[in-house]
Design a protein around this motif. Structure first.
Motif, mmCIF file in Angstrom:
data_model
loop_
_atom_site.group_PDB
_atom_site.id
_atom_site.type_symbol
_atom_site.label_atom_id
_atom_site.label_comp_id
_atom_site.label_asym_id
_atom_site.label_seq_id
_atom_site.Cartn_x
_atom_site.Cartn_y
_atom_site.Cartn_z
ATOM 1 N N ALA A 23 36.600 21.921 -79.962
ATOM 2 C CA ALA A 23 36.634 22.471 -79.848
ATOM 3 C C ALA A 23 36.716 23.664 -78.483
ATOM 4 O O ALA A 23 37.262 23.149 -77.727
ATOM 5 C CB ALA A 23 34.975 23.016 -78.960
ATOM 6 N N VAL A 24 36.868 24.708 -78.479
ATOM 7 C CA VAL A 24 37.523 25.887 -77.038
ATOM 8 C C VAL A 24 36.798 25.760 -76.491
ATOM 9 O O VAL A 24 35.958 26.575 -76.315
ATOM 10 C CB VAL A 24 38.268 27.097 -78.013
ATOM 11 N N ASN A 25 37.200 25.127 -74.877
ATOM 12 C CA ASN A 25 36.539 26.101 -74.019
ATOM 13 C C ASN A 25 36.750 27.262 -72.707
ATOM 14 O O ASN A 25 37.697 27.691 -72.730
ATOM 15 C CB ASN A 25 36.483 24.989 -72.741
ATOM 16 N N ILE A 26 35.374 27.791 -73.110
ATOM 17 C CA ILE A 26 35.265 29.190 -72.248
ATOM 18 C C ILE A 26 34.930 28.873 -70.569
ATOM 19 O O ILE A 26 33.237 28.608 -71.011
ATOM 20 C CB ILE A 26 34.655 30.258 -72.761
ATOM 21 N N GLU A 64 39.012 31.987 -85.830
ATOM 22 C CA GLU A 64 37.524 31.068 -86.305
ATOM 23 C C GLU A 64 37.283 29.869 -86.130
ATOM 24 O O GLU A 64 38.136 28.942 -85.749
ATOM 25 C CB GLU A 64 37.263 31.063 -87.945
ATOM 26 N N ALA A 65 36.838 28.984 -84.756
ATOM 27 C CA ALA A 65 36.829 27.582 -84.186
ATOM 28 C C ALA A 65 35.432 27.727 -83.778
ATOM 29 O O ALA A 65 34.597 28.546 -83.834
ATOM 30 C CB ALA A 65 37.435 28.612 -83.034
ATOM 31 N N THR A 66 35.118 26.198 -82.939
ATOM 32 C CA THR A 66 33.530 26.296 -82.049
ATOM 33 C C THR A 66 34.483 26.327 -80.485
ATOM 34 O O THR A 66 34.937 25.781 -79.881
ATOM 35 C CB THR A 66 33.199 25.024 -82.474
ATOM 36 N N TYR A 67 33.158 26.982 -79.420
ATOM 37 C CA TYR A 67 33.228 27.791 -78.630
ATOM 38 C C TYR A 67 32.584 27.801 -77.606
ATOM 39 O O TYR A 67 31.379 27.208 -77.171
ATOM 40 C CB TYR A 67 33.920 29.307 -78.445
ATOM 41 N N ILE A 68 33.043 26.960 -76.993
ATOM 42 C CA ILE A 68 31.718 26.815 -76.104
ATOM 43 C C ILE A 68 31.999 26.975 -74.479
ATOM 44 O O ILE A 68 32.728 27.152 -73.759
ATOM 45 C CB ILE A 68 32.073 25.046 -75.176
#
Length: 620
Positions: free
Chosen positions: A73-76, A102-106
């Motif tokens: 996941a991509v962390n913000i 498109e991805a999963t973002y936390i």
């Protein structure tokens, strides 16, 4: 023979005449166009509804998927007025964070005045995980989904999250952003955490496509709609607490009447709304769930008013004038608010049909508690209703096949052009009619039937014979309504008519009890064309002045005037062998008793005891 029995026998001829009357009493409804969510009228025909759909049709597998691979996941990270992320798919400009791929973002941390924006390819299905994220935008949406195929907003387990607007909205593009969460694309909210959405100047969550909630706990405080979607709102297993200045949940599509529907397959919804509780511009389907709505301040704020006289002759109550005496047109005191600018304050409201097949539903509403501009179908569920107007209202057909319905307060209990009770357990209290089959839209209080036809016609009371020119004269222009009872248990406590059919009444099964008052222009049974009983048990008590019994029957009927009796006076009907057929103690005063059951045979004699007096009568 006692004085009581002499008095009973003296009125038998009157009651025999009543048995032949085919004219009914009731408030007809004027035919008017259906009403849109904004109060404007529409003549558009309703779209046929497919109610065979289930959760499997309404929710995709991914709607329910809440897990994710944290390592991929991509962390913000949010930090006051700024944010950081190591991925090129996240563009950061001051306090504006834009997701582009498109991805999963936390997302975690706090953004005190900024926006999280999704502007990805229109094929992108992306997931945003709120993991202790608190975002406030003072002048726009905290979360703005501009472009994507679909966004899944997941609430991480055990976390609390906030998305809020500060009270104003300043345009940032061509879109009219008017919610703390604003999505132009499909949006699914899921997970096991919690989210608070605050919007002091507009809507809470707006979705211009399909809005889906399959999990999580949500607290929404908004000046306008709590949840608002164009195409649909679909809810399963989520917990919502909503305080809305307009509708708590609203779906409407002005371009496609097949869209703008609401489906509730489960979950818990508790809402307080100044507009409607849950409103669908198309159809509504409730399969399960717990719903608790306080709408328009509750039933105490209902617009209906009535007089104890209920349209009595010359304002003096029934008996204030002689049969056949006319009263001024419009003297009936029942009224309704028809101001088109007034706010709709209904509990469950659908422009098209509404189906409820399960769940526990509690509604306290200023206006109708359950309303459809077409048809209402109740196939199950538990209902606790207090309404300032009709408890359950359909413009065309109201069908009940099962369920437990408890109506503690209403103007009219069940109202529709056609009422069809096939089962269920219904207990209701109405300040006007218990069941009202009326030919037209929701205009309670308009003259029609008996109230609008004083000049004679079939069954005129004052004429002494059908066609006489007396009170209650003929059938109204809208005498095409019907009440059918073929099963279930009904207990009706009404200050108006018990069963009021502007058309036909037919009872073929079930167990129906009606208790009504003895004053005013009211009746236990009231029909325009015919009142037929072919099966089931009927126990009715009420006023004598405008009393009707059944016009025809396949089983025996005992209809007797018994003088003025106090509430709680026991009524017992026994056959020749001394077997008790019916025993009942009405909770309201009464002057007429109407009894019928499969155990009562035409032409046979029965002993009726009312209080301490008894007499023998033949069933008709």
């Amino acid at each position: 023979m006692g004085d009581f029995m002499k008095k009973i026998l003296s009125v038998l001829l009157i009651l025999t005449l009543m048995l032949s009357l085919l004219a009914g009493c009731g408030n007809d409804k004027n035919d008017t166009p259906s009403e849109n969510q904004d109060g404007t009228s529409s003549d558009a025909a309703p779209v046929e509804v497919d109610f065979s759909k289930t959760d499997a049709d309404m929710f995709t597998e991914r709607d329910n998927k809440t897990d994710y691979d944290e390592s991929k996941a991509v962390n913000i990270k949010l930090n006051g007025g700024a944010a950081t992320s190591s991925s090129n798919s996240v563009k950061i400009s001051g306090s504006k964070i834009t997701i582009t791929e498109e991805a999963t973002y936390i997302v975690s941390g706090e953004l005190t005045d900024g926006m999280l924006i999704v502007d990805a390819p229109d094929t992108a299905k992306l997931q945003i995980v709120l993991n202790g994220a608190n975002i406030t935008s003072k002048t726009s949406a905290a979360l703005y989904i501009l472009e994507a195929d679909k966004v899944f907003l997941t609430l991480a387990d055990g976390t609390t999250n906030t998305l809020a607007n500060g009270g104003t909205f300043t345009a940032i593009d061509d879109n009219n952003i008017d919610a703390a969460v604003f999505s132009k694309q499909d949006l699914t909210l899921n997970g096991t955490g919690s989210l608070t959405v605050t919007s002091p100047a507009a809507h809470g969550i707006v979705c211009k496509d399909d809005l889906v909630l399959t999990g999580g706990t949500y607290t929404v405080n908004s000046a306008s709609h709590g949840l608002d979607a164009n195409d649909s709102v679909r809810i399963a297993n989520a917990t919502l607490n909503i305080d809305a200045g307009k509708d708590a949940i609203h779906a409407e599509n002005t371009d496609d009447t097949s869209l703008g529907f609401i489906y509730i397959g489960g979950g818990t919804i508790k809402a307080e709304a100044e507009g409607d509780g849950i409103a669908a511009g198309a159809y509504m389907q409730i399969a399960d769930g717990t719903i608790d709505l306080l709408v328009g301040g509750g039933s105490e704020n209902g617009s209906k008013e009535h007089s104890d006289n209920f349209g009595g002759f010359m304002g003096g109550g029934h008996g204030g004038g002689r049969p056949g005496e006319m009263r001024p047109s419009g003297s009936q005191s029942s009224t309704t608010t028809t101001d088109e600018s007034s706010t709709s304050m209904k509990g469950l409201k659908a422009t098209n049909s509404l189906l409820i097949s399960g769940g526990k539903i509690t509604i306290n509403s200023a206006d109708d508690s359950v309303h459809s501009d077409v048809s209402v179908i109740i196939n199950g569920g538990t209902f606790i209703i207090a309404s300032g107007d009709d408890a359950i209202h359909a413009e065309d057909t109201l069908t009940v096949t099962a369920g437990n319905i408890d109506i503690s307060e209403s103007y009219e209990g069940l109202e529709a052009l056609h009422i069809d009770v096939q089962g269920g357990d219904i207990k209701l209290k109405a300040s006007d009619d218990g069941l009202n089959a009326a030919g037209g839209t929701d205009q309670s209080g308009n003259e029609g039937g008996r109230d609008g036809m004083f000049g004679g016609g079939p069954g005129g009371m004052g004429g002494g014979k059908p066609g006489g020119g007396g009170h209650g004269g003929g059938m109204s222009a809208n005498s095409n309504g019907s009440i059918k009872i073929s099963g279930g248990t009904l207990y009706i406590n009404s200050s108006g008519d018990g069963l009021d059919a502007n058309g036909t009444l037919e009872i073929s099964g079930g167990h129906t009890t009606v208790v009504g008052p003895t004053q005013g222009d009211t009746a236990t049974l009231d029909y325009d064309k015919s009142g037929i009983i072919t099966g089931g048990t009927f126990i009715g008590t009420g006023a004598q002045g405008m009393a009707q019994s059944f016009s025809d029957s396949e089983q025996g009927v005992v209809a007797i005037s018994v003088g003025n009796q106090s509430a709680g006076t026991k009524i017992v009907l026994k056959d020749k062998s001394g077997k008790t057929i019916i025993e009942h103690s009405p909770e309201l005063n009464f002057a007429v008793v109407i009894l019928s059951s499969p155990n009562i045979k035409k032409g046979e004699s029965y002993t009726l005891t009312v209080g301490s007096e008894s007499g023998e009568f033949k069933a008709s």
